[in-house]
Scaffold this active site. Structure first.
Site, PDB file in Angstrom:
ATOM      1  N   HIS A   1       0.781  -1.231   0.000  1.00  0.00           N
ATOM      2  CA  HIS A   1       0.000   0.000   0.000  1.00  0.00           C
ATOM      3  C   HIS A   1       0.819   1.290   0.000  1.00  0.00           C
ATOM      4  O   HIS A   1       0.312   2.342  -0.363  1.00  0.00           O
ATOM      5  CB  HIS A   1      -0.934   0.009   1.213  1.00  0.00           C
ATOM      6  CG  HIS A   1      -2.170   0.828   1.004  1.00  0.00           C
ATOM      7  ND1 HIS A   1      -3.302   0.673   1.758  1.00  0.00           N
ATOM      8  CD2 HIS A   1      -2.456   1.815   0.136  1.00  0.00           C
ATOM      9  CE1 HIS A   1      -4.227   1.517   1.359  1.00  0.00           C
ATOM     10  NE2 HIS A   1      -3.738   2.225   0.364  1.00  0.00           N
TER      11      HIS A   1
ATOM     12  N   TYR B   1     -14.468   5.805   8.800  1.00  0.00           N
ATOM     13  CA  TYR B   1     -13.440   6.263   7.860  1.00  0.00           C
ATOM     14  C   TYR B   1     -13.869   5.899   6.448  1.00  0.00           C
ATOM     15  O   TYR B   1     -14.167   4.740   6.168  1.00  0.00           O
ATOM     16  CB  TYR B   1     -12.113   5.576   8.194  1.00  0.00           C
ATOM     17  CG  TYR B   1     -10.929   5.935   7.324  1.00  0.00           C
ATOM     18  CD1 TYR B   1      -9.925   6.765   7.796  1.00  0.00           C
ATOM     19  CD2 TYR B   1     -10.796   5.431   6.032  1.00  0.00           C
ATOM     20  CE1 TYR B   1      -8.827   7.081   7.027  1.00  0.00           C
ATOM     21  CE2 TYR B   1      -9.696   5.745   5.237  1.00  0.00           C
ATOM     22  CZ  TYR B   1      -8.720   6.561   5.748  1.00  0.00           C
ATOM     23  OH  TYR B   1      -7.633   6.874   4.967  1.00  0.00           O
TER      24      TYR B   1
ATOM     25  N   SER C   1     -12.134   6.632   2.674  1.00  0.00           N
ATOM     26  CA  SER C   1     -11.021   7.279   1.983  1.00  0.00           C
ATOM     27  C   SER C   1     -11.503   7.915   0.689  1.00  0.00           C
ATOM     28  O   SER C   1     -12.361   7.372  -0.009  1.00  0.00           O
ATOM     29  CB  SER C   1      -9.921   6.259   1.677  1.00  0.00           C
ATOM     30  OG  SER C   1     -10.409   5.244   0.823  1.00  0.00           O
TER      31      SER C   1
ATOM     32  N   THR D   1      -4.568  10.647  -0.126  1.00  0.00           N
ATOM     33  CA  THR D   1      -5.952  10.476   0.325  1.00  0.00           C
ATOM     34  C   THR D   1      -6.286  11.440   1.458  1.00  0.00           C
ATOM     35  O   THR D   1      -5.409  12.011   2.091  1.00  0.00           O
ATOM     36  CB  THR D   1      -6.208   9.047   0.840  1.00  0.00           C
ATOM     37  OG1 THR D   1      -5.374   8.812   1.982  1.00  0.00           O
ATOM     38  CG2 THR D   1      -5.938   8.018  -0.233  1.00  0.00           C
TER      39      THR D   1
END
Length: 555
Positions: free
Chosen positions: A222, A338, A340, A351
């Site tokens: 990531h 959350y 993104s 992000t």
């Protein structure tokens, strides 16, 4: 692994060929065609609203990239070029060249090389089989071991870290099965997210996973980029290997083998005893992480983005507010949420967070649980929640979110040794619901009307909190939403299948507000024959219920 890396899936309902080496040959060739276009700057920038280009900086590190562990911080190593891939099969590592003097190898030549690896009977050396588990270990531990490995097995390590990407030829099949569509799809997700803990090189920018029945998938690191970047590459790969390159009638890549090609190079690792002990510890930790993840994937086929558009609503906001309703029913409370969103309107933007649990969303959820409220009242509150979510989304995309600023302030406070109770509290808050939409960016590559089963099925990620959920979703064509849900089995508060049922019910309850109380009915799909990736046979729809069942009807 699990806590950072994420996965991308193959087509849900079709497998273009059951021949493992052939699927690997076409997929690797298609990936390298994408790299060629990228190097020639032939990939057009994504335009927001068809006008404003988004920053393309993240595309630079898709290929030839590895995350290198460090004692205090990791760093990204990116090479200008690489003419080979690293391949893992049955505990052994190989170096496979991807080019000849005349250029990129044909899909059939690549298939031949992968088949040679599959046919190679040589066993794995002691501890070599579990070596890659080190990439799932705590970073300090892996950094120390890697220093020794770089001395003891420098050539082999360089062949892996210097590869264009990593390929794992799995010995087991994956994907939806006729016998148990729910359990098989969940197992497919777990295999992509974590595998067996030692059969992916989790530090490579991505690992291409090819299962024994020809099913594909990606495990993506990531730190180098976010999901829309790897998703763009994956859309191109699936469309190209299936529609442009294609397969012969017997399932092999088109063209002819090249017998004169040298054999794939087996990599050899000289592993001293202290490294072997570290590998054992890393494997134990990886298996604990892998065994604790509870994945659930289901295609919601009652309706999709076409219905939501007819309601004059944003499909993402519609889903996010429905998720609030589902989570409240699952846990009996609201939580910090959350979502993104990209900030690529800015140079090198990554992000920002949309905090989807708003007052407006909570008001709507309470109204849905209040028998005294009428449908017009609930519908009005739903529209207010959607409008608020849209406003927060636009603010986050344009640099007016709060979470990246708060994180930056927290980092500065740590460097300056200035304690801030407010920043400490913000940093300690847990995201019990982490969500993300996987965008479909190149719909022109797929003919969703004539070939509705040939659409991307998205991917997923692990939960951000030990007692929370990770939920990603993708709008497949016009009439299906596929959800990927994760949680930890060790938590007594979560259950991925239970939340999946709540998501389905919430979506149907919200849709009924716009259909005069009528719940949409699911659309049935066809299931391909088991021994072939081609053709389909009609099957009745299955109802989603307990852990052993799913809304997924077909394959």
């Amino acid at each position: 692994m699990v806590n950072s890396n994420y996965y991308m899936m193959d087509f849900l309902y079709v497998t273009p060929t059951p021949v493992q080496a052939a699927r690997a040959g076409n997929a690797v060739h298609a990936l390298l065609l994408y790299r060629h276009r990228l190097n020639r700057q032939e990939i057009l920038p994504t335009l927001l609203m068809g006008m404003r280009p988004l920053c393309s900086a993240q595309y630079e590190k898709i290929f030839n990239t590895t995350r290198i562990p460090g004692l205090q911080k990791d760093h990204i190593r990116h090479l200008r070029d690489s003419r080979h891939v690293a391949v893992f099969h049955r505990g052994r590592f190989f170096r496979v060249g991807t080019h000849s003097p005349s250029g990129l190898l044909s899909p059939r030549a690549l298939e031949q090389q992968f088949q040679r690896i599959l046919d190679d009977p040589s066993p794995a050396c002691p501890q070599e089989e579990h070596l890659a588990a080190l990439t799932a270990a705590p970073r300090d531990m892996w950094a120390q071991v890697r220093s020794s490995l770089k001395i003891q097995a420098e050539d082999a390590l360089e062949a892996v870290e210097g590869a264009a990407f990593f390929v794992s030829l799995d010995s087991e099949p994956a994907g939806l099965t006729r016998e148990d569509p729910a359990a098989s799809l969940d197992a497919y997700a777990r295999a992509l997210l974590a595998g067996r803990g030692h059969d992916r090189w989790f530090d490579k920018s991505f690992t291409l996973i090819v299962f024994s029945n020809g099913k594909l998938g990606l495990s993506v690191e990531h730190s180098w980029a976010d999901c829309p970047i790897s998703g763009h590459m994956w859309e191109f790969t699936l469309a190209t290997e299936c529609f442009q390159l294609g397969y012969s009638a017997d399932g092999h890549c088109k063209g002819h083998p090249e017998p004169s090609l040298p054999q794939p190079q087996r990599l050899h690792w000289d592993l001293p005893e202290k490294i072997r002990l570290s590998i054992s510890l890393a494997l134990r930790g990886a298996k604990t992480l892998s065994g604790n993840i509870d994945c659930h994937v289901f295609p919601f086929s009652h309706f999709g983005k076409s219905f939501i558009k007819r309601c004059h609503l944003s499909s993402d906001s519609f889903t996010q507010v429905a998720l609030q309703l589902a989570h409240f029913r699952d846990r009996g409370e609201f939580c910090l949420t959350y979502e993104s969103t990209m900030t690529r309107l800015f140079l090198e933007g990554r992000t920002e967070t949309v905090r989807s649990c708003t007052r407006e969303a909570c008001n709507f959820v309470r109204a849905m649980e209040d028998k005294e409220k009428t449908e017009p009242q609930r519908r009005a509150l739903f529209r207010l929640a959607v409008e608020k979510h849209q406003a927060l989304l636009k603010a986050a995309m344009s640099g007016q979110g709060v979470d990246r600023h708060l994180f930056a302030l927290y980092i500065v406070s740590q460097f300056l040794h200035l304690r801030s109770p407010f920043l400490d509290q913000v940093h300690s808050e847990q995201w019990q619901l982490a969500t993300s939409q996987i965008p479909v960016q190149q719909i022109h590559l797929f003919d969703v009307h004539n070939y509705p089963d040939y659409v991307s099925s998205g991917g997923g990620f692990g939960p951000a909190d030990d007692h929370g959920y990770g939920v990603s979703y993708i709008f497949m064509g016009d009439d299906t939403i596929t959800f990927h849900i994760s949680s930890k089995k060790s938590s007594t508060k979560t259950d991925s299948h239970r939340l999946g049922q709540h998501i389905e019910d919430a979506l149907l309850d919200v849709a009924s507000l716009f259909q005069e109380g009528q719940r949409p009915k699911p659309r049935c799909r066809g299931l391909p024959e088991e021994d072939s990736g081609h053709g389909s046979s009609s099957l009745p729809c299955h109802r989603r219920g307990s852990k052993a069942t799913t809304k997924s009807t077909n394959f």
